[in-house]
Design a protein around this motif. Structure first.
Motif, short mmCIF file in Angstrom:
data_model
loop_
_atom_site.label_atom_id
_atom_site.label_comp_id
_atom_site.label_asym_id
_atom_site.label_seq_id
_atom_site.Cartn_x
_atom_site.Cartn_y
_atom_site.Cartn_z
N ARG A 105 0.84 -1.20 0.00
CA ARG A 105 0.00 0.00 0.00
C ARG A 105 0.87 1.25 0.00
O ARG A 105 0.63 2.19 -0.77
N ARG A 106 1.91 1.26 0.85
CA ARG A 106 2.80 2.43 0.89
C ARG A 106 3.47 2.66 -0.46
O ARG A 106 3.59 3.81 -0.91
N LEU A 107 3.90 1.58 -1.09
CA LEU A 107 4.61 1.73 -2.36
C LEU A 107 3.68 2.28 -3.44
O LEU A 107 4.06 3.16 -4.21
N HIS A 108 2.46 1.76 -3.48
CA HIS A 108 1.55 2.21 -4.53
C HIS A 108 1.06 3.64 -4.28
O HIS A 108 0.82 4.39 -5.23
N GLU A 109 0.91 4.00 -3.02
CA GLU A 109 0.60 5.40 -2.72
C GLU A 109 1.70 6.32 -3.25
O GLU A 109 1.43 7.35 -3.86
N ALA A 110 2.94 5.90 -3.03
CA ALA A 110 4.06 6.72 -3.50
C ALA A 110 4.05 6.80 -5.03
O ALA A 110 4.23 7.88 -5.61
N LEU A 111 3.81 5.67 -5.70
CA LEU A 111 3.78 5.69 -7.17
C LEU A 111 2.69 6.65 -7.65
O LEU A 111 2.91 7.44 -8.58
N ASP A 112 1.53 6.59 -7.01
CA ASP A 112 0.42 7.46 -7.42
C ASP A 112 0.78 8.93 -7.22
O ASP A 112 0.49 9.78 -8.07
N GLN A 113 1.39 9.23 -6.08
CA GLN A 113 1.77 10.61 -5.81
C GLN A 113 2.77 11.12 -6.84
O GLN A 113 2.69 12.26 -7.31
N GLY A 114 3.72 10.26 -7.21
CA GLY A 114 4.69 10.67 -8.22
C GLY A 114 4.02 10.88 -9.57
O GLY A 114 4.31 11.85 -10.28
N ASP A 115 3.12 9.97 -9.92
CA ASP A 115 2.38 10.13 -11.19
C ASP A 115 1.64 11.46 -11.21
O ASP A 115 1.66 12.18 -12.21
N ALA A 116 1.00 11.77 -10.08
CA ALA A 116 0.22 13.01 -10.01
C ALA A 116 1.13 14.23 -10.14
O ALA A 116 0.81 15.19 -10.86
N ALA A 117 2.29 14.18 -9.48
CA ALA A 117 3.19 15.33 -9.53
C ALA A 117 3.71 15.56 -10.95
O ALA A 117 3.90 16.70 -11.38
N LEU A 118 3.90 14.46 -11.68
CA LEU A 118 4.45 14.59 -13.03
C LEU A 118 3.37 14.86 -14.07
O LEU A 118 3.67 15.32 -15.18
N ALA A 119 2.12 14.57 -13.71
CA ALA A 119 1.04 14.63 -14.71
C ALA A 119 0.77 16.04 -15.19
O ALA A 119 0.30 16.25 -16.31
N ARG A 120 1.08 17.02 -14.34
CA ARG A 120 0.77 18.39 -14.75
C ARG A 120 1.65 18.87 -15.90
O ARG A 120 1.38 19.90 -16.49
N GLY A 121 2.73 18.14 -16.17
CA GLY A 121 3.57 18.55 -17.29
C GLY A 121 4.61 19.56 -16.87
O GLY A 121 5.78 19.42 -17.18
N VAL A 122 4.19 20.58 -16.15
CA VAL A 122 5.16 21.56 -15.65
C VAL A 122 5.46 21.26 -14.19
O VAL A 122 4.56 20.98 -13.41
N LEU A 123 6.74 21.30 -13.84
CA LEU A 123 7.12 21.00 -12.47
C LEU A 123 7.31 22.30 -11.70
O LEU A 123 8.43 22.80 -11.57
N ASP A 124 6.24 22.83 -11.18
CA ASP A 124 6.40 24.02 -10.33
C ASP A 124 6.90 23.58 -8.97
O ASP A 124 7.09 22.39 -8.71
N GLU A 125 7.12 24.55 -8.09
CA GLU A 125 7.72 24.19 -6.81
C GLU A 125 6.84 23.26 -6.00
O GLU A 125 7.33 22.39 -5.28
N ALA A 176 13.25 23.58 -17.37
CA ALA A 176 12.13 22.81 -16.85
C ALA A 176 11.84 21.54 -17.65
O ALA A 176 11.57 20.49 -17.06
N PRO A 177 11.87 21.58 -18.99
CA PRO A 177 11.55 20.35 -19.73
C PRO A 177 12.56 19.24 -19.46
O PRO A 177 12.20 18.07 -19.30
N GLN A 178 13.85 19.60 -19.37
CA GLN A 178 14.87 18.59 -19.08
C GLN A 178 14.62 17.98 -17.70
O GLN A 178 14.71 16.77 -17.52
N ARG A 179 14.27 18.83 -16.75
CA ARG A 179 13.98 18.36 -15.40
C ARG A 179 12.79 17.40 -15.42
O ARG A 179 12.81 16.36 -14.76
N HIS A 180 11.78 17.74 -16.18
CA HIS A 180 10.61 16.87 -16.27
C HIS A 180 10.99 15.52 -16.88
O HIS A 180 10.54 14.46 -16.44
N ARG A 181 11.87 15.57 -17.88
CA ARG A 181 12.29 14.34 -18.54
C ARG A 181 13.07 13.45 -17.58
O ARG A 181 12.85 12.24 -17.50
N LEU A 182 13.98 14.06 -16.83
CA LEU A 182 14.78 13.28 -15.88
C LEU A 182 13.89 12.61 -14.84
O LEU A 182 14.06 11.44 -14.51
#
Lengths: 243, 243, 243, 243
Positions: A105-125, A176-182
């Motif tokens: 459960r902890r691992l999948h919560e983390a995966l979901d949170q990461g997906d959500a953070a990256l989904a916006r396309g732009v990585l603001d603070e 920002a795009p390079q950061r998003h790619r990494l």
């Protein structure tokens, strides 16, 4: 605990000065002159110096206060490689022992949170902060689940070295795009790692964790190779991004 | 520096008492009563206590002196597994970087010394001493040649844990043929490891070093499973066998 | 040799019918009725059937002609895992032996071609073709450089199994962005693999090649899980994309 | 089926002639002259030639009969390395999937049989036969339990190459103690492998199986390096030792 506000800005500024060479190994880091130079009170400076120490960039100086610690790119590479070896062992052990329901459960919560953070396309603070918190939680969950106390201590020891921590991906916010790619690549590795853990594939999990750690080495090198002092001036790590 | 004479005998006796449970975790280790109990002066006792501390079996006690440190078989297993992971990394790095002429000479000298120690068929104390010195030299040469300072520090840290050191093969002198068999197998692994290092086979070298470390875990378990207190009473490690 | 024109379209259509179950294991594949059904002459059908055979989807039928070969997802998974194990060995051997100047040039040419194909953002058929040719060349260069003849034969044998080939990434053209994402990830693995080969990191190279092969398994599963018959109807592999 | 009596002796003699160079690549192996030369009837010669073919030392000749197949030490090394890679994969898969009760029983029976064969100290032909049968059974049990059909086929293919089979340890009967030492080491690896399989340690199981296969390469080299034609004259493999 991640710094916020002025303390965070002081930390970012001090790191940037160390990287760009305005502060050199052995230079004194005294509260009062730094407070004046950065136009802050002494409290945020004190917090920033303490954070610098815990990430290995400052050492206690004889006579009190701190001094800039000498470190080389080679030293960072070595520490990152060691972290990969240690986190790889943790991942292998977890895969071999089996993933408990709670860990899953902890691992999948983390995966979901990461997906959500990256989904916006732009990585603001805010997104970077969310990604950083997720990243720390994911790595900690695996290290803890390995259940090997000397291993946990060894991981903690290596994380105290400059730029060796799993949270020290050091993205240059200038591009920002390079950061998003990494981070997209790094998070895809998280997905594969969790898949391997849950499938009981220890060899694969170990290899993925090692390769994943190597991102830190590569990212630091990208920044150093870019030679863009202005990019360096805004260096941040996830663990203490300005909120 | 390996102990000799009375200090070595004191160390062996204290270890045996810890293993057999006559001394339990938390028990005080005070110089004067121990000197009386073992019929020695205080100087060898002091040296033995210091050695016990550096191998993780004693900890400084509040109020001065030492106390027996609590440790479990699980803890030893974990530390040994970690040592294997770390020495495996060192071996892999050496294989990937290539073996220098100087290192090659050191490794083959060690192999020859081990062959000579085992060739007599019977492992008397002199042969055990020679094997132990060779073993320490071989492991140190590889760790050093890896050229990764944080890795070297991590190996040193794990070697300070009870029975985790590469020199802590803990053979039971009660059964000489079994001891000879164990060391013959371990030294054959040394030969294969050097072959892998010189052939640049990093994966193989890492696996051999890991498997080799596992001997320590297995040997301790053999002793614990045997339950022979009289065998335990003469426990020795190579690094400090009576000269 | 990749098929073009009508033969390529016939092949794509036949594969799609096998995947969607319109053609089932054991069904006869006779030239004349297929030519009528697809509105083509017999020549492109004959070429398509021969290609189906060499990729393991058709077998010679008693009495002449071909029949659909039975295969299961499990069988594809097994074959892909075996390919990863074999290509991993090849990569490890190349890293251990060292990368020759000629091989280095071939590898970097392939990396550049892949970068160029992906740089346009949209993967039209020309870009897919270019990527596919690059992919085949890269994998072949590594397998050949390993210099182990029985290994090369084993790789060839596994590539003849359905969907096990390195060229059978089977992207669904229905979702262009997803396809671009999958190939971007796969090509980033190519970059890391070449980095590992040139740095002499055999363990890392083997792990990367194994993980890379796993893409084929994952991609097939994505398609099967999507259940979109219309997506399946346009299944292609790189090796024979319509020119 | 292992040969016995005259057929076994014919096989041993023919192998020895190939190794010592009295028979060279391309030389015809015709029944009648061989029967005369060895003082046997044609039937055992025919059986021996068929066995030579299945172990890759003879190939059908144009015009009927057989000819000595060309092979090099390099080719044997390559095939053995490939077998290690494949058997390593099988071992890893078994460890990852878990050892069934039935498999566990088969493995421990094999370990016991090997222990019994080695316990006598002297390896007479009966002990060698028992060891060989055990060895074949152990390797087959693991390959089968991996449950990957393409992998099983690949193992079978590599075992058909000269001296690449797990049963081709090729001990020189000229030096009985050396032979006993080699098999004692190999069987200790069997013990460790079974321990790793049952503990679910896939990485370790894979590494042990790889290293174990390497014995075949090393043993062949020992024989070739010894250059003792008289030792070679009695070359045997376990699979067809004289009963």
């Amino acid at each position: 605990m991640p710094l916020t506000g002025q303390a965070a800005r002081a930390l970012i500024e001090l790191r940037a000065r160390i990287f760009t060479g305005r502060l050199r190994a052995g230079d004194r880091l005294a509260e009062i002159p730094l407070a004046e130079a950065l136009g802050m009170s002494r409290t945020p400076i004190r917090l920033a110096l303490s954070a610098l120490q815990s990430e290995g960039l400052a050492v206690p100086a004889p006579g009190g206060g701190f001094a800039v610690r000498a470190f080389t790119v080679r030293e960072v590479d070595d520490a990152v490689a060691l972290r990969g070896q240690l986190e790889g062992m943790a991942a292998r052990l977890v895969a071999e022992h089996g993933v408990s329901r709670g860990l899953s459960r902890r691992l999948h919560e983390a995966l979901d949170q990461g997906d959500a953070a990256l989904a916006r396309g732009v990585l603001d603070e805010e997104a970077l902060d969310a990604y950083g918190a997720m990243n720390t939680a994911l790595h900690a969950a695996i290290a803890e689940a390995a259940g090997n106390a000397p291993l946990s201590r060894a991981i903690a020891a290596v994380e105290a070295l400059p730029f060796a921590s799993a949270s020290a991906l050091v993205p240059s916010p200038g591009s920002a795009p390079q950061r998003h790619r990494l981070l997209t690549f790094a998070h895809q590795q998280h997905h594969l790692l969790v898949e391997a853990l849950e499938a009981g594939q220890g060899t694969r999990a170990e290899a993925l964790a090692r390769e994943h750690a190597d991102n830190a080495r590569r990212n630091l090198r990208l920044i150093l190779d870019s030679g863009e002092a202005e990019g360096l001036a805004a260096l941040i790590t996830f663990s203490d991004a300005v909120a």
